[in-house]
Design an enzyme around this catalytic site. Structure first.
Site, mmCIF file in Angstrom:
data_model
loop_
_atom_site.group_PDB
_atom_site.id
_atom_site.type_symbol
_atom_site.label_atom_id
_atom_site.label_comp_id
_atom_site.label_asym_id
_atom_site.label_seq_id
_atom_site.Cartn_x
_atom_site.Cartn_y
_atom_site.Cartn_z
ATOM 1 N N ARG A 134 1.374 -4.603 8.589
ATOM 2 C CA ARG A 134 1.126 -3.250 8.073
ATOM 3 C C ARG A 134 -0.097 -3.262 7.147
ATOM 4 O O ARG A 134 -1.152 -2.751 7.478
ATOM 5 C CB ARG A 134 2.375 -2.722 7.332
ATOM 6 C CG ARG A 134 2.383 -1.210 7.131
ATOM 7 C CD ARG A 134 1.549 -0.718 5.982
ATOM 8 N NE ARG A 134 2.016 -1.227 4.690
ATOM 9 C CZ ARG A 134 1.327 -1.101 3.569
ATOM 10 N NH1 ARG A 134 0.143 -0.508 3.564
ATOM 11 N NH2 ARG A 134 1.791 -1.594 2.435
ATOM 12 N N ASP A 135 0.032 -3.895 5.994
ATOM 13 C CA ASP A 135 -1.053 -3.828 5.011
ATOM 14 C C ASP A 135 -2.290 -4.564 5.513
ATOM 15 O O ASP A 135 -3.421 -4.216 5.178
ATOM 16 C CB ASP A 135 -0.595 -4.436 3.676
ATOM 17 C CG ASP A 135 -1.330 -3.840 2.490
ATOM 18 O OD1 ASP A 135 -2.187 -2.969 2.692
ATOM 19 O OD2 ASP A 135 -1.064 -4.257 1.350
ATOM 20 N N HIS A 174 4.225 -6.113 -5.133
ATOM 21 C CA HIS A 174 3.275 -6.121 -4.009
ATOM 22 C C HIS A 174 1.902 -6.381 -4.628
ATOM 23 O O HIS A 174 1.245 -5.479 -5.134
ATOM 24 C CB HIS A 174 3.327 -4.759 -3.310
ATOM 25 C CG HIS A 174 2.301 -4.579 -2.234
ATOM 26 N ND1 HIS A 174 2.607 -4.684 -0.890
ATOM 27 C CD2 HIS A 174 0.976 -4.285 -2.290
ATOM 28 C CE1 HIS A 174 1.502 -4.468 -0.181
ATOM 29 N NE2 HIS A 174 0.499 -4.213 -0.997
ATOM 30 N N HIS A 199 -2.030 -7.966 -4.858
ATOM 31 C CA HIS A 199 -3.245 -8.371 -4.142
ATOM 32 C C HIS A 199 -3.938 -9.454 -4.967
ATOM 33 O O HIS A 199 -3.777 -9.524 -6.188
ATOM 34 C CB HIS A 199 -4.160 -7.166 -3.924
ATOM 35 C CG HIS A 199 -3.699 -6.289 -2.790
ATOM 36 N ND1 HIS A 199 -4.424 -6.102 -1.647
ATOM 37 C CD2 HIS A 199 -2.560 -5.572 -2.632
ATOM 38 C CE1 HIS A 199 -3.765 -5.302 -0.828
ATOM 39 N NE2 HIS A 199 -2.625 -4.961 -1.397
ATOM 40 N N CYS A 221 -6.868 -1.756 1.285
ATOM 41 C CA CYS A 221 -6.435 -0.360 1.279
ATOM 42 C C CYS A 221 -7.616 0.468 1.743
ATOM 43 O O CYS A 221 -8.698 0.379 1.169
ATOM 44 C CB CYS A 221 -6.005 0.065 -0.119
ATOM 45 S SG CYS A 221 -5.682 1.841 -0.246
ATOM 46 N N ASN A 254 -3.956 -9.203 0.175
ATOM 47 C CA ASN A 254 -2.706 -9.447 -0.540
ATOM 48 C C ASN A 254 -2.596 -10.920 -0.897
ATOM 49 O O ASN A 254 -3.308 -11.749 -0.341
ATOM 50 C CB ASN A 254 -1.524 -9.126 0.386
ATOM 51 C CG ASN A 254 -1.341 -7.650 0.604
ATOM 52 O OD1 ASN A 254 -2.182 -6.988 1.183
ATOM 53 N ND2 ASN A 254 -0.232 -7.129 0.127
HETATM 54 ZN ZN ZN Z 1 -1.382 -3.569 -0.399
#
Ligand code: ZN
Length: 328
Positions: A31-32, A223, A225, A256, A265
Site C-alpha cells: 500500500r504505502d 507508522h 518513515h 506520500c 517507511n
Molecule cells: Zn506512510
C-alpha cells in the site's frame, strides 16, 4: 485482559502483559510503497508478494487502499488483490478505506480491518482528502457503519501526526482531539502516521504520553518513515512507551504522493532484525523477510534502501577463502 480474547480473524488488538515479549510487525509495502511508484505492478505479482509476506510469518498486512482509482491508479485493483491472497487462518488483511464509496467497494472482499484516515494538519488534510478535518471526521460515522455492516473491523490512522511539511509541528492537543473523535466512533486501534519522517525520539515520547493519558483504552500503532534516519530510534522509544505494533515496508519502500520530500517507511527486515536482536518475538523469519524485499526490488527494477537485505543476518558468516587477504 488476556491474550485469549480474539477480535476479528487474527485478534489484532490485545492488552498485553508487560512480560509479553511479542511485537507485531505490520507490512504496509504493497500500500504505502506501491502507491507512489511510477511502475504499475500487475495484480498477479502483488498477490505473489503478499503471499510471500504471509509465508515470512507476518500476520497483519495493510494490503492496499480503496481510495479513488482515479487518484491512485496504482491501487485500482484493491479488490482483486485481496481476493487473490492465500490467507492463513491467522492472517489479518487491512486496507485504507477513506470514505463510504471506498467502504462500498471493500464490502464484499476478504478484508478484515478497514482504516479510516485523516491528517493532523488542515493543509495536509486538504491536499490528501480535499476537505477540512471537521468535514472529514463528520463523514466517518457513515463509513464506519458501512464497514461494520460488512463485518469489517473499523480502525483509523492519523497522517502527519508528528509534524506537517506545510505547517510544521502539530500540537499534541490537536492529535489527541482527532484520536478522541475516532474513539467516539468506537475505534480502539489508531495508527499514528509519521508521513514525512518528522518524528523524533522526543516527540514520539511526548505524543504517546499525551495520547495514553487521554485515551488509555486505545492501542496506538506507529507508522514511521525513515526520511531523516531516525526511524528505528523512534521504534525503540515507542517500545519503551508501550507500543507493540509497528508498520513497516519491505526494502524501505514508501512515501506520500501529497507531501513533498516524503521518502521510505522504516524497513521491514531491518525492523525484524532490530526486534529479534533485542529479545522481542515477531514470529517473522528474517531470511524470508529479506526474500520479500528482494522480490520488491526485482519487481520495481531498482535498488531499495534496506540495509539488512544487503548485509544479511549478523551471524550469517562468510567463508574465509571468499574474501581477499590484504597485502601487507
Ligand atoms: Zn506512510
Amino acid at each position: 485482559m488476556t491474550n485469549s480474547a480474539p477480535v476479528g480473524a487474527a485478534a489484532p488488538r490485545m492488552a498485553r502483559d508487560p512480560a509479553d515479549r511479542r511485537v507485531t510487525v505490520i507490512e504496509v509495502g504493497t500500500r504505502d510503497g506501491l502507491q507512489i511508484e511510477s511502475t504499475l505492478v500487475p495484480t498477479a505479482r502483488k498477490i505473489e508478494i503478499v503471499n510471500a509476506i504471509i509465508d515470512s510469518g507476518v500476520r497483519e498486512i495493510e494490503v492496499t487502499s480503496f481510495v479513488s482509482p482515479k487518484a491512485v491508479p496504482q491501487l485500482a485493483d484493491a479488490a482483486e488483490v485481496l481476493e487473490g491472497i492465500r490467507k492463513r487462518p491467522d492472517t489479518y488483511l487491512m486496507a485504507l478505506v477513506p470514505n463510504v464509496k471506498a467502504a462500498d467497494r471493500a464490502a464484499d472482499t476478504p478484508l478484515d480491518g478497514g482504516l479510516l484516515l485523516v491528517s493532523a494538519s488542515e493543509t495536509h488534510n486538504r491536499k490528501n482528502l480535499n476537505r477540512d478535518i471537521v468535514a472529514s471526521l463528520a463523514g466517518m460515522a457513515a463509513t464506519a457503519d458501512r464497514l461494520r455492516a460488512a463485518r469489517i473491523d473499523v480502525m483509523a490512522a492519523i497522517a502527519v501526526a508528528f509534524g506537517c511539511p506545510f505547517e510544521g509541528d502539530v500540537p499534541y492537543a490537536q492529535v489527541v482531539a482527532i484520536a478522541r473523535a475516532y474513539a467516539d466512533l468506537g475505534v480502539d486501534h489508531i495508527t499514528l502516521g509519521d508521513t514525512t519522517g518528522m518524528a523524533t525520539p522526543s516527540n514520539v515520547r511526548g505524543l504517546l504520553r499525551a495520547l495514553k493519558a487521554a485515551l488509555p483504552q486505545v492501542e496506538f500503532v506507529l507508522h514511521l518513515h525513515n526520511t531523516r534516519g531516525v526511524g528505528l530510534a523512534n521504534v525503540l522509544v515507542g517500545l519503551e512507551e508501550g507500543v507493540r505494533r509497528f508498520d513497516a515496508c519491505a526494502g524501505g519502500l514508501g512515501g506520500c504522493p501529497f507531501a513533498p520530500g516524503a521518502t521510505g517507511n522504516i524497513c521491514t527486515e531491518d525492523l525484524v532484525y532490530l526486534l529479534q536482536e533485542s529479545g522481542w518475538e515477531t514470529g517473522v523469519d528474517l531470511e524470508r523477510s529479506i526474500g520479500v524485499a528482494m522480490m520488491m526490488e526485482e519487481t520495481l527494477g531498482r535498488r531499495l534502501v534496506g540495509q539488512v537485505m544487503r548485509a544479511g543476518p549478523r551471524l550469517k558468516l562468510h567463508a574465509v577463502d571468499a574474501v581477499r587477504t590484504a597485502q601487507g
